[in-house]
Design a protein around this motif. Structure first.
Motif, PDB file in Angstrom:
ATOM      1  N   ASP A 177       0.932  -1.173  -0.002  1.00 31.47           N
ATOM      2  CA  ASP A 177      -0.008  -0.086   0.175  1.00 31.47           C
ATOM      3  C   ASP A 177       0.690   1.208  -0.040  1.00 31.47           C
ATOM      4  O   ASP A 177       0.463   2.207  -0.629  1.00 31.47           O
ATOM      5  CB  ASP A 177      -0.982   0.133   1.402  1.00 31.47           C
ATOM      6  N   SER A 178       2.176   1.286   0.671  1.00 32.02           N
ATOM      7  CA  SER A 178       2.952   2.501   0.622  1.00 32.02           C
ATOM      8  C   SER A 178       3.955   2.516  -0.482  1.00 32.02           C
ATOM      9  O   SER A 178       4.505   3.676  -0.651  1.00 32.02           O
ATOM     10  CB  SER A 178       3.675   2.228   2.090  1.00 32.02           C
ATOM     11  N   LYS A 179       3.862   1.483  -1.183  1.00 30.96           N
ATOM     12  CA  LYS A 179       4.691   1.375  -2.230  1.00 30.96           C
ATOM     13  C   LYS A 179       6.312   1.397  -1.660  1.00 30.96           C
ATOM     14  O   LYS A 179       7.014   1.910  -2.514  1.00 30.96           O
ATOM     15  CB  LYS A 179       4.389   2.495  -3.421  1.00 30.96           C
ATOM     16  N   GLY A 180       6.698   1.229  -0.549  1.00 33.71           N
ATOM     17  CA  GLY A 180       7.707   0.986  -0.145  1.00 33.71           C
ATOM     18  C   GLY A 180       8.454   2.306   0.501  1.00 33.71           C
ATOM     19  O   GLY A 180       9.766   2.454   0.779  1.00 33.71           O
ATOM     20  N   ARG A 193       4.320 -12.760  23.418  1.00 36.39           N
ATOM     21  CA  ARG A 193       5.014 -13.533  22.445  1.00 36.39           C
ATOM     22  C   ARG A 193       4.340 -13.173  21.035  1.00 36.39           C
ATOM     23  O   ARG A 193       5.331 -12.908  20.239  1.00 36.39           O
ATOM     24  CB  ARG A 193       5.407 -15.082  22.687  1.00 36.39           C
ATOM     25  N   PRO A 194       3.189 -13.330  20.698  1.00 36.11           N
ATOM     26  CA  PRO A 194       2.601 -13.102  19.523  1.00 36.11           C
ATOM     27  C   PRO A 194       3.274 -11.544  19.014  1.00 36.11           C
ATOM     28  O   PRO A 194       3.704 -11.264  17.671  1.00 36.11           O
ATOM     29  CB  PRO A 194       1.279 -12.956  19.604  1.00 36.11           C
ATOM     30  N   CYS A 195       3.166 -10.472  19.866  1.00 32.83           N
ATOM     31  CA  CYS A 195       3.638  -9.217  19.343  1.00 32.83           C
ATOM     32  C   CYS A 195       5.173  -9.222  19.237  1.00 32.83           C
ATOM     33  O   CYS A 195       5.483  -8.523  18.113  1.00 32.83           O
ATOM     34  CB  CYS A 195       3.354  -8.060  20.674  1.00 32.83           C
ATOM     35  N   ARG A 196       5.608  -9.803  19.856  1.00 24.83           N
ATOM     36  CA  ARG A 196       7.457  -9.991  19.594  1.00 24.83           C
ATOM     37  C   ARG A 196       7.487 -10.371  18.356  1.00 24.83           C
ATOM     38  O   ARG A 196       8.404 -10.021  17.409  1.00 24.83           O
ATOM     39  CB  ARG A 196       7.803 -10.598  20.834  1.00 24.83           C
ATOM     40  N   LEU A 197       6.946 -11.585  17.975  1.00 27.76           N
ATOM     41  CA  LEU A 197       7.146 -12.021  16.856  1.00 27.76           C
ATOM     42  C   LEU A 197       6.630 -11.285  15.545  1.00 27.76           C
ATOM     43  O   LEU A 197       7.216 -11.114  14.571  1.00 27.76           O
ATOM     44  CB  LEU A 197       6.423 -13.722  16.749  1.00 27.76           C
ATOM     45  N   ARG A 198       5.658 -10.753  15.799  1.00 30.53           N
ATOM     46  CA  ARG A 198       4.933  -9.655  14.546  1.00 30.53           C
ATOM     47  C   ARG A 198       5.730  -8.450  14.437  1.00 30.53           C
ATOM     48  O   ARG A 198       6.135  -8.128  13.443  1.00 30.53           O
ATOM     49  CB  ARG A 198       3.617  -9.338  15.116  1.00 30.53           C
ATOM     50  N   LEU A 199       6.354  -7.886  15.461  1.00 34.64           N
ATOM     51  CA  LEU A 199       7.573  -6.961  15.266  1.00 34.64           C
ATOM     52  C   LEU A 199       8.696  -7.415  14.635  1.00 34.64           C
ATOM     53  O   LEU A 199       9.164  -6.708  13.821  1.00 34.64           O
ATOM     54  CB  LEU A 199       7.702  -6.365  16.709  1.00 34.64           C
ATOM     55  N   ALA A 200       9.086  -8.501  15.197  1.00 35.42           N
ATOM     56  CA  ALA A 200      10.349  -9.142  14.438  1.00 35.42           C
ATOM     57  C   ALA A 200      10.063  -9.402  13.084  1.00 35.42           C
ATOM     58  O   ALA A 200      11.123  -8.989  12.189  1.00 35.42           O
ATOM     59  CB  ALA A 200      10.985 -10.404  15.317  1.00 35.42           C
ATOM     60  N   SER A 201       9.018  -9.826  12.713  1.00 38.71           N
ATOM     61  CA  SER A 201       8.830 -10.131  11.201  1.00 38.71           C
ATOM     62  C   SER A 201       8.648  -8.732  10.470  1.00 38.71           C
ATOM     63  O   SER A 201       9.066  -8.852   9.619  1.00 38.71           O
ATOM     64  CB  SER A 201       7.373 -10.909  11.052  1.00 38.71           C
ATOM     65  N   PHE A 202       7.977  -7.828  11.170  1.00 40.30           N
ATOM     66  CA  PHE A 202       7.842  -6.583  10.665  1.00 40.30           C
ATOM     67  C   PHE A 202       9.216  -6.130  10.254  1.00 40.30           C
ATOM     68  O   PHE A 202       9.512  -5.817   9.106  1.00 40.30           O
ATOM     69  CB  PHE A 202       7.112  -5.682  11.514  1.00 40.30           C
ATOM     70  N   ASN A 203      10.312  -6.060  11.229  1.00 42.03           N
ATOM     71  CA  ASN A 203      11.580  -5.576  10.861  1.00 42.03           C
ATOM     72  C   ASN A 203      12.170  -6.216   9.934  1.00 42.03           C
ATOM     73  O   ASN A 203      12.834  -5.627   9.150  1.00 42.03           O
ATOM     74  CB  ASN A 203      12.214  -5.562  12.507  1.00 42.03           C
ATOM     75  N   GLU A 204      12.103  -7.534   9.863  1.00 41.96           N
ATOM     76  CA  GLU A 204      12.792  -8.336   8.731  1.00 41.96           C
ATOM     77  C   GLU A 204      12.426  -7.974   7.542  1.00 41.96           C
ATOM     78  O   GLU A 204      13.261  -7.862   6.499  1.00 41.96           O
ATOM     79  CB  GLU A 204      12.651  -9.899   9.218  1.00 41.96           C
ATOM     80  N   THR A 205      10.998  -8.152   7.142  1.00 42.47           N
ATOM     81  CA  THR A 205      10.471  -7.798   6.077  1.00 42.47           C
ATOM     82  C   THR A 205      10.779  -6.255   5.540  1.00 42.47           C
ATOM     83  O   THR A 205      11.012  -6.190   4.355  1.00 42.47           O
ATOM     84  CB  THR A 205       8.913  -8.073   6.084  1.00 42.47           C
ATOM     85  N   VAL A 206      10.539  -5.392   6.347  1.00 43.65           N
ATOM     86  CA  VAL A 206      10.887  -4.062   5.881  1.00 43.65           C
ATOM     87  C   VAL A 206      12.272  -3.821   5.467  1.00 43.65           C
ATOM     88  O   VAL A 206      12.621  -3.354   4.485  1.00 43.65           O
ATOM     89  CB  VAL A 206      10.456  -2.900   7.050  1.00 43.65           C
ATOM     90  N   ALA A 207      13.143  -4.580   6.279  1.00 38.25           N
ATOM     91  CA  ALA A 207      14.547  -4.377   5.991  1.00 38.25           C
ATOM     92  C   ALA A 207      15.177  -4.919   4.393  1.00 38.25           C
ATOM     93  O   ALA A 207      15.737  -4.142   3.863  1.00 38.25           O
ATOM     94  CB  ALA A 207      15.358  -4.955   7.049  1.00 38.25           C
ATOM     95  N   ALA A 208      14.220  -5.983   4.100  1.00 39.34           N
ATOM     96  CA  ALA A 208      14.858  -6.913   3.119  1.00 39.34           C
ATOM     97  C   ALA A 208      13.702  -6.246   1.950  1.00 39.34           C
ATOM     98  O   ALA A 208      14.543  -6.206   0.694  1.00 39.34           O
ATOM     99  CB  ALA A 208      14.145  -8.178   3.173  1.00 39.34           C
ATOM    100  N   LYS A 209      12.639  -5.914   2.069  1.00 37.74           N
ATOM    101  CA  LYS A 209      11.827  -5.267   1.012  1.00 37.74           C
ATOM    102  C   LYS A 209      11.536  -3.811   0.864  1.00 37.74           C
ATOM    103  O   LYS A 209      11.193  -3.408  -0.232  1.00 37.74           O
ATOM    104  CB  LYS A 209      10.495  -6.243   0.985  1.00 37.74           C
ATOM    105  N   PRO A 211      13.460  -1.008   2.302  1.00 39.70           N
ATOM    106  CA  PRO A 211      14.446  -0.105   3.195  1.00 39.70           C
ATOM    107  C   PRO A 211      14.102   1.557   3.412  1.00 39.70           C
ATOM    108  O   PRO A 211      14.608   2.262   4.105  1.00 39.70           O
ATOM    109  CB  PRO A 211      15.663  -0.314   2.888  1.00 39.70           C
ATOM    110  N   GLY A 212      13.149   1.825   2.222  1.00 41.36           N
ATOM    111  CA  GLY A 212      12.777   3.424   2.235  1.00 41.36           C
ATOM    112  C   GLY A 212      11.750   3.728   3.327  1.00 41.36           C
ATOM    113  O   GLY A 212      11.697   5.035   3.420  1.00 41.36           O
ATOM    114  N   LEU A 213      11.250   2.704   3.979  1.00 42.30           N
ATOM    115  CA  LEU A 213      10.157   3.235   4.886  1.00 42.30           C
ATOM    116  C   LEU A 213      10.979   3.676   6.166  1.00 42.30           C
ATOM    117  O   LEU A 213      11.945   3.138   6.617  1.00 42.30           O
ATOM    118  CB  LEU A 213       9.421   2.007   5.358  1.00 42.30           C
ATOM    119  N   LYS A 214      10.407   4.853   6.769  1.00 41.39           N
ATOM    120  CA  LYS A 214      11.148   5.217   7.983  1.00 41.39           C
ATOM    121  C   LYS A 214      10.310   4.822   9.191  1.00 41.39           C
ATOM    122  O   LYS A 214       9.006   5.160   9.315  1.00 41.39           O
ATOM    123  CB  LYS A 214      11.196   6.767   7.872  1.00 41.39           C
TER     124      LYS A 214
END
Length: 353
Positions: A177-180, A193-209, A211-214
């Motif tokens: 939706d943000s076009k990165g 734990r679900p919140c921890r995992l969701r944040l970790a997944s968010f961080n990993e996915t944003v870093a990989a796909k 990186p222009g998101l602040k």
């Protein structure tokens, strides 16, 4: 290893996405049946190999009882799991004690210890990481009281892992939706734990796909998660005025903080911020329908509660086991585009309690 020597048993349910037919996943009814069957098969076969040990509670005569420890009485999603589990337990002939841990892991540990003293036959816990429940497990283990968890993760002796993180699915929607590009506020709760995992997944996915998101990060408090999120969002909005970035979005690790963010957006009359969340409780689904929330990942928490008790009942009857298996459960990413189809297929999900 005999049943009397076995380590305490956990069963947790995994909310990994399943294939969907059409916009709302018409295969979910079949998937739900598969979930329950897999969970019972996983726990049942392992228990049968372990022997026929029983808990002190089961040997004490009279009606057996189980304890249900809810993460917080203010968390609608966890409470749906507990309400369903309570109904299922009653149908199976158990007396049920429900304890509200008020979002505090020390209270969850104390509740487990107290339930063992009360000679319950089994215990179900929601959300708290099993790695933080050492004090409670130190009591349940020697007493041979089986424990199941919704969202808490694995630990030695867990027969079935049930995990409702699935952060990548929501993160990918936000990236698309943000076009990165743009500014994002994450609202998380580090005690779950679900919140921890969701944040970790968010961080990993944003870093990989993307990186222009602040990204700005803010933890919320529980209880008080809605108000905490509203205040955090108001501060973030003040620092990110309209038009100052290509896009604005908020990624909340469960619906309550997301609804707090929606309240802040309404208060400031901001209509340029997309909000993403998890669990799909009725108020969040209503917000998706009216467009104030962009998407929420709905889990069939009612089915989860019933499955937890089915697995727990099997473990109580057949004894504990050290085997471990992960079992998937259904979810649907609900947006305004597929809301009507979702509501038609899952009418109970959109009904306010």
């Amino acid at each position: 290893m005999t049943a009397s020597q076995a380590v305490p048993r956990f069963c947790e349910i995994d909310f990994s996405p399943l294939p969907e037919d059409g916009p709302c996943g018409r295969s979910l009814l079949v998937a739900g049946a598969v979930v329950a069957g897999l969970a019972l098969t996983a726990c049942g076969s392992a228990a049968e190999n372990a022997g026929s040990g029983s808990t002190p509670a089961a040997q004490s005569g009279g009606k057996k009882s189980i304890g249900l420890i809810t993460f917080s009485g203010t968390d609608p999603s966890a409470n749906i799991v507990v309400a369903s589990a309570k109904e299922k337990a009653a149908a199976l002939g158990y007396d049920v004690t429900v304890i509200d841990a008020q979002g505090q892991v020390d209270q969850a540990n104390t509740a487990m210890q107290n339930l063992v003293q009360r000679k319950v036959s089994g215990i179900a816990v929601t959300v708290f990481p099993t790695s933080s429940l050492a004090a409670g497990l130190a009591a349940t283990g020697p007493a041979n009281v089986p424990v199941v968890s919704s969202g808490g993760g694995t630990a030695p002796g867990i027969a079935v892992n049930v995990d409702d993180s699935q952060g990548e699915k929501v993160t990918q929607q936000a990236i698309d939706d943000s076009k990165g590009a743009g500014d994002v506020l994450t609202l998380t709760y580090l005690g779950g734990r679900p919140c921890r995992l969701r944040l970790a997944s968010f961080n990993e996915t944003v870093a990989a796909k993307a990186p222009g998101l602040k990204v700005s990060r803010q933890a919320v408090t529980v209880p008080g998660q809605v108000e905490s999120a509203t205040n955090a969002t108001l501060a973030w909005l003040a620092a990110h005025p309209k038009g100052s970035a290509p896009s604005f979005s908020i990624y909340a690790c469960f619906d309550d903080p997301a609804l707090g963010a929606v309240a802040a957006l309404k208060q400031t009359k901001r209509d340029d911020v997309k909000v993403y969340s998890f669990n799909g409780v009725p108020p969040a689904l209503a917000a998706v329908q009216d467009g104030t929330m962009t998407a929420t990942l709905w889990f069939d928490q009612s089915a989860v509660g019933g499955t937890l008790v089915d697995v727990l009942d099997k473990s109580i009857k057949n004894g504990a086991s050290g085997d471990s298996q992960q079992v998937p459960a259904p979810s649907v990413l609900v947006t305004k585009a597929n809301y009507d189809a979702f509501a038609t297929e899952h009418p109970d999900a959109v009904k306010a309690g």
